[in-house]
Scaffold this motif. Sequence first.
Motif, PDB file in Angstrom:
ATOM      1  N   ARG A  64       0.836  -1.208   0.000  1.00  0.00           N
ATOM      2  CA  ARG A  64       0.000   0.000   0.000  1.00  0.00           C
ATOM      3  C   ARG A  64       0.868   1.254   0.000  1.00  0.00           C
ATOM      4  O   ARG A  64       0.497   2.258  -0.590  1.00  0.00           O
ATOM      5  N   ILE A  65       2.024   1.204   0.619  1.00  0.00           N
ATOM      6  CA  ILE A  65       2.963   2.333   0.557  1.00  0.00           C
ATOM      7  C   ILE A  65       3.420   2.541  -0.885  1.00  0.00           C
ATOM      8  O   ILE A  65       3.566   3.675  -1.342  1.00  0.00           O
ATOM      9  N   GLY A  66       3.628   1.442  -1.609  1.00  0.00           N
ATOM     10  CA  GLY A  66       4.055   1.539  -3.004  1.00  0.00           C
ATOM     11  C   GLY A  66       3.081   2.325  -3.864  1.00  0.00           C
ATOM     12  O   GLY A  66       3.474   2.957  -4.848  1.00  0.00           O
ATOM     13  N   ARG A  67       1.834   2.320  -3.486  1.00  0.00           N
ATOM     14  CA  ARG A  67       0.832   3.073  -4.246  1.00  0.00           C
ATOM     15  C   ARG A  67       1.030   4.579  -4.114  1.00  0.00           C
ATOM     16  O   ARG A  67       0.578   5.347  -4.957  1.00  0.00           O
ATOM     17  N   ILE A  68       1.683   5.008  -3.051  1.00  0.00           N
ATOM     18  CA  ILE A  68       1.914   6.439  -2.853  1.00  0.00           C
ATOM     19  C   ILE A  68       2.871   6.976  -3.920  1.00  0.00           C
ATOM     20  O   ILE A  68       2.789   8.144  -4.295  1.00  0.00           O
ATOM     21  N   ASP A  69       3.754   6.137  -4.437  1.00  0.00           N
ATOM     22  CA  ASP A  69       4.687   6.591  -5.479  1.00  0.00           C
ATOM     23  C   ASP A  69       3.943   7.170  -6.676  1.00  0.00           C
ATOM     24  O   ASP A  69       4.324   8.214  -7.208  1.00  0.00           O
ATOM     25  N   GLY A  70       2.896   6.496  -7.108  1.00  0.00           N
ATOM     26  CA  GLY A  70       2.105   6.997  -8.235  1.00  0.00           C
ATOM     27  C   GLY A  70       1.402   8.299  -7.889  1.00  0.00           C
ATOM     28  O   GLY A  70       1.352   9.223  -8.710  1.00  0.00           O
ATOM     29  N   GLN A  71       0.877   8.376  -6.673  1.00  0.00           N
ATOM     30  CA  GLN A  71       0.226   9.610  -6.229  1.00  0.00           C
ATOM     31  C   GLN A  71       1.240  10.755  -6.157  1.00  0.00           C
ATOM     32  O   GLN A  71       0.924  11.890  -6.527  1.00  0.00           O
ATOM     33  N   ALA A  72       2.443  10.443  -5.697  1.00  0.00           N
ATOM     34  CA  ALA A  72       3.483  11.471  -5.582  1.00  0.00           C
ATOM     35  C   ALA A  72       3.873  12.001  -6.954  1.00  0.00           C
ATOM     36  O   ALA A  72       4.042  13.210  -7.140  1.00  0.00           O
ATOM     37  N   ALA A  73       4.013  11.114  -7.925  1.00  0.00           N
ATOM     38  CA  ALA A  73       4.367  11.539  -9.286  1.00  0.00           C
ATOM     39  C   ALA A  73       3.276  12.424  -9.876  1.00  0.00           C
ATOM     40  O   ALA A  73       3.555  13.471 -10.480  1.00  0.00           O
ATOM     41  N   ALA A  74       2.022  12.036  -9.690  1.00  0.00           N
ATOM     42  CA  ALA A  74       0.908  12.836 -10.213  1.00  0.00           C
ATOM     43  C   ALA A  74       0.860  14.207  -9.544  1.00  0.00           C
ATOM     44  O   ALA A  74       0.622  15.223 -10.208  1.00  0.00           O
ATOM     45  N   LEU A  75       1.108  14.254  -8.244  1.00  0.00           N
ATOM     46  CA  LEU A  75       1.088  15.532  -7.531  1.00  0.00           C
ATOM     47  C   LEU A  75       2.233  16.425  -8.009  1.00  0.00           C
ATOM     48  O   LEU A  75       2.025  17.610  -8.278  1.00  0.00           O
ATOM     49  N   ARG A  76       3.439  15.860  -8.122  1.00  0.00           N
ATOM     50  CA  ARG A  76       4.579  16.642  -8.637  1.00  0.00           C
ATOM     51  C   ARG A  76       4.277  17.177 -10.029  1.00  0.00           C
ATOM     52  O   ARG A  76       4.601  18.311 -10.352  1.00  0.00           O
ATOM     53  N   ASP A  77       3.668  16.337 -10.862  1.00  0.00           N
ATOM     54  CA  ASP A  77       3.342  16.757 -12.231  1.00  0.00           C
ATOM     55  C   ASP A  77       2.317  17.886 -12.257  1.00  0.00           C
ATOM     56  O   ASP A  77       2.228  18.621 -13.242  1.00  0.00           O
ATOM     57  N   SER A  78       1.542  18.033 -11.201  1.00  0.00           N
ATOM     58  CA  SER A  78       0.535  19.098 -11.157  1.00  0.00           C
ATOM     59  C   SER A  78       1.138  20.448 -10.768  1.00  0.00           C
ATOM     60  O   SER A  78       0.452  21.467 -10.859  1.00  0.00           O
ATOM     61  N   ALA A  79       2.396  20.455 -10.360  1.00  0.00           N
ATOM     62  CA  ALA A  79       3.053  21.721  -9.991  1.00  0.00           C
ATOM     63  C   ALA A  79       2.975  22.692 -11.167  1.00  0.00           C
ATOM     64  O   ALA A  79       3.222  22.326 -12.305  1.00  0.00           O
ATOM     65  N   GLY A  80       2.579  23.911 -10.855  1.00  0.00           N
ATOM     66  CA  GLY A  80       2.456  24.934 -11.884  1.00  0.00           C
ATOM     67  C   GLY A  80       1.085  25.003 -12.521  1.00  0.00           C
ATOM     68  O   GLY A  80       0.820  25.867 -13.344  1.00  0.00           O
ATOM     69  N   THR A  81       0.201  24.077 -12.163  1.00  0.00           N
ATOM     70  CA  THR A  81      -1.165  24.072 -12.706  1.00  0.00           C
ATOM     71  C   THR A  81      -2.148  24.244 -11.562  1.00  0.00           C
ATOM     72  O   THR A  81      -1.835  23.929 -10.402  1.00  0.00           O
ATOM     73  N   GLY A  82      -3.347  24.674 -11.855  1.00  0.00           N
ATOM     74  CA  GLY A  82      -4.350  24.851 -10.811  1.00  0.00           C
ATOM     75  C   GLY A  82      -3.830  25.768  -9.724  1.00  0.00           C
ATOM     76  O   GLY A  82      -2.962  26.608  -9.962  1.00  0.00           O
ATOM     77  N   THR A  83      -4.340  25.574  -8.513  1.00  0.00           N
ATOM     78  CA  THR A  83      -3.807  26.322  -7.373  1.00  0.00           C
ATOM     79  C   THR A  83      -3.106  25.353  -6.443  1.00  0.00           C
ATOM     80  O   THR A  83      -3.436  24.155  -6.413  1.00  0.00           O
ATOM     81  N   VAL A  84      -2.166  25.870  -5.696  1.00  0.00           N
ATOM     82  CA  VAL A  84      -1.446  25.034  -4.733  1.00  0.00           C
ATOM     83  C   VAL A  84      -2.438  24.459  -3.721  1.00  0.00           C
ATOM     84  O   VAL A  84      -2.386  23.267  -3.394  1.00  0.00           O
ATOM     85  N   GLU A 130       5.933   8.419   4.053  1.00  0.00           N
ATOM     86  CA  GLU A 130       5.952   8.524   2.599  1.00  0.00           C
ATOM     87  C   GLU A 130       5.036   9.636   2.110  1.00  0.00           C
ATOM     88  O   GLU A 130       5.345  10.349   1.156  1.00  0.00           O
ATOM     89  N   ALA A 131       3.911   9.804   2.779  1.00  0.00           N
ATOM     90  CA  ALA A 131       2.986  10.880   2.415  1.00  0.00           C
ATOM     91  C   ALA A 131       3.622  12.243   2.672  1.00  0.00           C
ATOM     92  O   ALA A 131       3.465  13.178   1.876  1.00  0.00           O
ATOM     93  N   THR A 132       4.341  12.354   3.758  1.00  0.00           N
ATOM     94  CA  THR A 132       5.036  13.609   4.065  1.00  0.00           C
ATOM     95  C   THR A 132       6.078  13.915   2.997  1.00  0.00           C
ATOM     96  O   THR A 132       6.191  15.063   2.538  1.00  0.00           O
ATOM     97  N   ALA A 133       6.810  12.912   2.568  1.00  0.00           N
ATOM     98  CA  ALA A 133       7.802  13.107   1.496  1.00  0.00           C
ATOM     99  C   ALA A 133       7.116  13.541   0.201  1.00  0.00           C
ATOM    100  O   ALA A 133       7.629  14.390  -0.534  1.00  0.00           O
ATOM    101  N   MET A 134       5.943  12.969  -0.078  1.00  0.00           N
ATOM    102  CA  MET A 134       5.188  13.332  -1.275  1.00  0.00           C
ATOM    103  C   MET A 134       4.814  14.816  -1.241  1.00  0.00           C
ATOM    104  O   MET A 134       5.009  15.540  -2.223  1.00  0.00           O
TER     105      MET A 134
END
Length: 194
Positions: A64-84, A130-134
Motif C-alpha cells: 500500500r505504501i508503493g501506491r503512494i509513489d504513483g500519487q506522488a508523481a501525479a502531484l509533482r506533475d501538477s506543480a504549476g497548474t491549478g492552485t497550490v 511517505e505521504a510527508t515526502a510526497m
Amino acid sequence: MPTGVAIRDPRQQLFDAAECVLLRDGPSALTSRAVTTEAGCAKGVLHRHFADFDGFLAELVLDRIGRIDGQAAALRDSAGTGTVTDNLTGALTDLFGTVAVAIVGLVTSRDNLRTRLREAIPTGVPILTEATAMIASYLTAERELGRVATDADVDTLAPTLIGAAHLLFADRKGAPPESEAVRKVVATVISGAV
C-alpha cells in the motif's frame, strides 16, 4: 474456494481481502482467518505465500505504501497548474480517502508488525512518512516555480499538512470530511507560504 482451484494472483487477492476487512471492521478484526474467508480461499493459501501473519501484514503495508509513489508523481506533475491549495486538497483527500488511515491504525496497534516494518522503514510511521515526502516534494517543486515563497519551510509544512489531514479523516466510522473542510485546513496551513 474448493481445493485445487487456481487463484490468479493470490498475494493481491489476499491483500485486497485484508484491506476490505481492515476498512470494514478495523485493525482488531484483521486475522488470518478473516482475510482468507474474505478472499474465499483456504487458510493454507496465506501461509503458502507468507512465512507468518505478521509477515503478510508487513507486505500488505509495503504494498500500500508503493501506491503512494504513483500519487506522488501525479502531484509533482501538477506543480504549476491549478492552485497550490486545490492540488494539496485533492492529494490529501485521495491519500486519506483510501486505506491509509486504517493502515496507520494497524501499524500502531501491532508491535510485531512495527518491528518487521522497521527493517524496511527505519524511521517514522509507515504511510505517513511517505505521504510527508510526497507533500514536501510537491511544495519544493512549487517553490522552484515561484508559487510557494522561497523562504517557505516545506520540511515543516509537509508534516503539518499530513498531521492535520490525518486528524480530519481519522474517524473510521463517521463520514469523511467534506472537501471544503480539507481545503480550509490546507489554506490555513499554507497561508503564509503562497
